[in-house]
Design a protein around this motif. Structure first.
Motif, PDB file in Angstrom:
ATOM      1  N   TYR A   1     -20.251   1.183  27.025  1.00 45.02           N
ATOM      2  CA  TYR A   1     -21.170   1.275  28.017  1.00 45.02           C
ATOM      3  C   TYR A   1     -20.303   1.233  29.322  1.00 45.02           C
ATOM      4  O   TYR A   1     -19.563   0.247  29.642  1.00 45.02           O
TER       5      TYR A   1
ATOM      6  N   ALA B   1     -23.296   4.604  22.916  1.00 47.77           N
ATOM      7  CA  ALA B   1     -23.621   3.589  21.648  1.00 47.77           C
ATOM      8  C   ALA B   1     -22.618   3.872  20.590  1.00 47.77           C
ATOM      9  O   ALA B   1     -22.928   4.138  19.634  1.00 47.77           O
ATOM     10  N   ALA B   2     -21.051   3.655  20.820  1.00 50.69           N
ATOM     11  CA  ALA B   2     -20.208   4.147  19.962  1.00 50.69           C
ATOM     12  C   ALA B   2     -19.468   2.667  19.339  1.00 50.69           C
ATOM     13  O   ALA B   2     -18.972   2.555  18.395  1.00 50.69           O
ATOM     14  N   CYS B   3     -19.491   1.414  20.213  1.00 53.44           N
ATOM     15  CA  CYS B   3     -18.728   0.306  19.972  1.00 53.44           C
ATOM     16  C   CYS B   3     -19.411  -0.820  19.183  1.00 53.44           C
ATOM     17  O   CYS B   3     -18.902  -1.477  18.494  1.00 53.44           O
ATOM     18  N   ARG B   4     -20.896  -0.824  19.430  1.00 56.09           N
ATOM     19  CA  ARG B   4     -21.842  -1.797  18.927  1.00 56.09           C
ATOM     20  C   ARG B   4     -21.166  -3.233  19.558  1.00 56.09           C
ATOM     21  O   ARG B   4     -21.468  -4.334  18.525  1.00 56.09           O
ATOM     22  N   MET B   5     -20.531  -3.430  20.328  1.00 57.26           N
ATOM     23  CA  MET B   5     -20.304  -4.656  20.928  1.00 57.26           C
ATOM     24  C   MET B   5     -21.523  -5.382  21.483  1.00 57.26           C
ATOM     25  O   MET B   5     -21.653  -6.600  21.651  1.00 57.26           O
TER      26      MET B   5
HETATM   27  S1  FES Z   1     -21.563  -0.962  24.557  1.00 62.05           S
HETATM   28 FE1  FES Z   1     -23.362  -0.805  23.438  1.00 62.05          FE
HETATM   29  S2  FES Z   1     -22.759   0.392  21.741  1.00 62.05           S
HETATM   30 FE2  FES Z   1     -20.896   0.222  22.954  1.00 62.05          FE
END
Ligand code: FES
Ligand code: SF4
Ligand code: SF4
Ligand code: SF4
Length: 698
Positions: free
Chosen positions: A38, A46-50
């Motif tokens: 983000y 929406a790649a990292c899921r952090m």
């Molecule tokens: S900051 Fe939400 S998925 Fe990467």
């Protein structure tokens, strides 16, 4: 007033605008939700899921960077479930990541390191051998180390969306997925380094900075870029008296994080071995170094004698020197030396512009307004090549606000990709091109018109009349070339009241003295007064300096304090980052010459001179706290009282990779392969800084 919704985040009642993402609503409430992919201003990935969070009444963890807030929503960002998911994500990101933090260039500034410190686990369940690939060099400034990449796609998006270049993509899939450059094994792009800056880890590193220091070993000096007229704020990393990095990660100033290749990397001219470090006097045996005391005495005697016998002095100033220097030089010329022959290389018709605006104070567009305008019309300029920040602002305005861009240019420009309409014209056909857009422009909510040097004199008056006739609010930017082109004009480096223009000075056969400060007019023109005593102040032995009787070594913008005024008329503060032994600031040189001549022109400290500027120069009574805090203060135009001036107005046609003679002495700018000839430029590889007056600091 925008519609808002009420929700609860970590037990706290929060109110946010409808449509706000959970991650932003939390930030506004002072609650951090960690993120990698983000990035404010870029498309969602929406790649990292952090950023996973728990939202009550939903079956699984939710992605906080894509889910908008809703009425009554109850969000937990710090529950055990969330914490364990974060730990898991970090463990996963570290699967192939080399744990080489002690030697990684990003150490101390790495978001992954920070996240693992805050949220991660010290051990991993993955015991397999890490996948390794070798580091690649994609250009003189961009290096890529794939194993360190966490595939957040920030670099891909900033290059595509922010820069409009689209030089980065993703190759392969799964565990061997990697960022790839646009030309097989190398980049052909703007070399802006924005991708390096935005990379949260040490995957993309800068060829000029990497492995030279740890970040905490540097001093960080906020000042203004010395190249084009856009006036980007840059934070220079200084170590042991050397500038080794430029960036603007603190987002201070008018440019946020933006810097082009020149602002980010082209500070290396400051330590070029050809820098002048001592006054040089022409003798029968060529140039010989002399002391400052002797040089100043010689100048004062010569100037004094010519003044005493009513001789003819001509002064050509610079569009890189500060407002204080330009103001003091104009005062020294008019009051001290009694000459009106003072000019500089003028690159935009500010005289007609201000006259046509007739003192309207609200007609100058600010840099920020190029990001907020409903529509922007670019006339006769290649904005991306000549004004990288303004071009960035316009691109962002289109992406974020749906602004409409119109171009009237002699050939294709990058802005065409986003343009609502692009009109191609022959030289001189700009006004007809603008006229053809009348109906479309009339229906815009407001408009900024940015125009280049081909719009001057009568055409400029007609362009302003055209804007006035649209019936919508219209503001203007007169595109000038260099970091203080605007300030040189405003401070009076112009041949008012019958003074000789630059061209007239060079053509005169009876000049007794020609004093050239930070400009290189003799690169493309000859000096007709063969007996004139020529004094040159510059950083390098330019073509003009090589014809001087005496050359005085001057400090660059990174070696002095003061203020400059950008293309939009905004004043910003320079802060001295380094000192080069032997050189003096132009202001100090002027002050010492005045002193040596026994002239009382007041104190020559930058702050004192700026006080005088605020009191005496129309439009410059700007608020001090704004400038002192590193901000940009808008000036008012000169009130329409500038009478027509003699002399030529012509852009030097610099491109993204050239900057008068500064680029000739920047190893970095000379090492990149792109350096295209711009649409309005006359530079290509091997033909740098050939424009009229180019070179010197002009
Ligand atoms: S900051 Fe939400 S998925 Fe990467
Ligand atoms: S240096 Fe700039 S133009 Fe080149 S790939 Fe990186 S972001 Fe894109
Ligand atoms: S190189 Fe850096 S910015 Fe680009 S995807 Fe990898 S980690 Fe993200
Ligand atoms: S856009 Fe202009 S002011 Fe900004 S970094 Fe580039 S050269 Fe410097």
């Amino acid at each position: 007033m925008a519609e808002t919704v009420k929700l609860t985040i970590d037990g706290r009642a929060v109110e946010a605008e409808k449509g706000t993402l959970i991650i932003e609503a939390a930030r506004q409430a002072g609650i951090e939700i960690p993120s990698f992919c983000y990035y404010e201003g870029l498309k969602l990935q929406a790649a990292c899921r952090m950023c996973l969070v728990e939202v009550e009444k939903t079956p699984k963890l939710q992605v906080g960077c894509t889910l908008p807030v809703a009425e009554g929503m109850v969000v937990h960002t710090d529950s055990e479930l969330v914490k364990s998911a974060r730990k898991g994500m970090l463990e996963f990101l570290l699967t192939n990541h080399p744990l080489d933090c002690p030697v990684c260039d990003k150490g101390g500034e790495c978001e992954l390191q920070d996240m693992v410190f805050r949220y991660g686990a010290g051990e991993s369940r993955f015991t397999e051998r890490k996948v390794h690939t070798d580091e690649q060099q994609w250009s003189p400034v961009v290096y890529f180390d794939a194993p360190r990449c966490i595939l957040c796609y920030r670099c891909v998006r900033i290059c595509d969306e922010g820069m409009g270049v689209n030089a980065l993509g993703v190759g392969n899939r799964g565990v061997i997925a990697a960022i790839v450059p646009n030309h097989h094994d190398h980049l052909e792009c703007d070399e802006c380094g924005m991708c390096i800056d935005i990379c949260p880890v040490g995957a993309l590193t800068s060829g000029t900075y990497r492995y030279q220091t740890r970040p905490w070993e540097m001093d960080h000096v906020g000042t203004i870029c010395t190249h084009c007229a856009d006036g980007c704020r840059t934070t220079l990393g200084v170590r042991n008296g050397r500038i080794i990095r430029g960036n603007n990660r603190d987002r201070s100033g008018i440019n946020g994080e933006f810097l082009c290749v020149k602002g980010r990397y082209a500070f290396d001219f400051t330590e070029h071995p050809d820098r002048l470090l001592s006054p040089m006097l022409r003798t029968e045996n060529g140039y010989e170094p002399v002391s400052w005391a002797k040089a100043l005495e010689l100048v004062a005697n010569k100037f004094g004698a010519v003044k005493a016998r009513n001789g003819k002095l001509g002064i050509i100033g610079s569009n890189h020197t500060t407002n204080e220097e330009n103001f003091f030089l104009a005062k020294l010329a008019r009051q001290g030396l009694g000459t009106r022959n003072i000019d500089h290389h003028r690159t935009g018709d500010l005289t007609t512009f201000f006259d046509a605006l007739s003192g309207r104070n609200d007609a100058l567009a600010t840099t920020a307004e190029l990001y907020s305008a409903k529509a922007v019309l670019v006339v006769g300029a290649d904005l991306s090549q000549q004004h990288p920040l303004l071009a960035f602002q316009v691109r962002s305005d289109v992406r974020h606000h749906g602004a409409h861009v119109y171009t009237v240019t002699r050939g294709p420009v990058r802005e065409d990709h986003q343009a609502a309409a692009g009109v191609r014209v022959e030289q001189g056909g700009e006004l007809a091109g603008v006229e053809s857009l009348r109906d479309r422009l009339k229906s815009e909510g407001n408009l900024v018109i940015a125009f280049g040097d081909s719009i001057q004199g009568e055409s400029l008056r007609k362009l302003i009349a055209f804007g006035d006739s649209l019936g919508i609010p219209v503001k203007y930017v007169c595109l000038v070339d260099y970091s203080n082109s605007r300030g040189a004009f405003d401070m009076g480096l112009i041949p008012r009241e019958g003074g000789l223009s630059r061209e007239q000075m060079l053509a005169a056969t009876d000049l007794d003295v020609l004093w050239v400060v930070g400009s290189n007019p003799l690169k493309t023109a000859a000096l007709s007064s063969t007996n004139a005593f020529v004094v040159v102040q510059d950083l390098f032995m330019t073509e003009t300096a090589r014809q001087a009787d005496l050359v005085l070594p001057a400090a660059s913008a990174y070696e002095k304090s003061g203020t400059v005024t950008n293309v939009c008329g905004e004043v910003q503060k320079l802060k001295q980052a380094i000192k080069v032994m032997g050189a003096k600031t132009d202001l100090e040189i002027f002050g010492l010459i005045a002193k040596e001549m026994g002239l009382d022109l007041g104190i020559w400290l930058p702050d004192k001179v700026f006080e005088e500027i605020r009191r005496t120069v129309h439009g410059y009574n700007v608020p001090m706290p704004v400038i002192a805090a590193g901000g940009a203060a808008a000036t008012a135009p000169l009130n329409g009282r500038v009478a027509a001036l003699p002399g030529a107005i012509e852009s030097a046609g610099d491109t993204l990779f050239t900057s008068g003679s500064l680029s000739r002495y920047s190893k970095l700018l000379n090492s990149v392969m792109e350096a295209p000839g711009g649409l309005y430029g006359n530079q290509g590889p091997g033909d740098r800084g050939q424009g009229p007056g180019a070179g010197g600091r002009s």
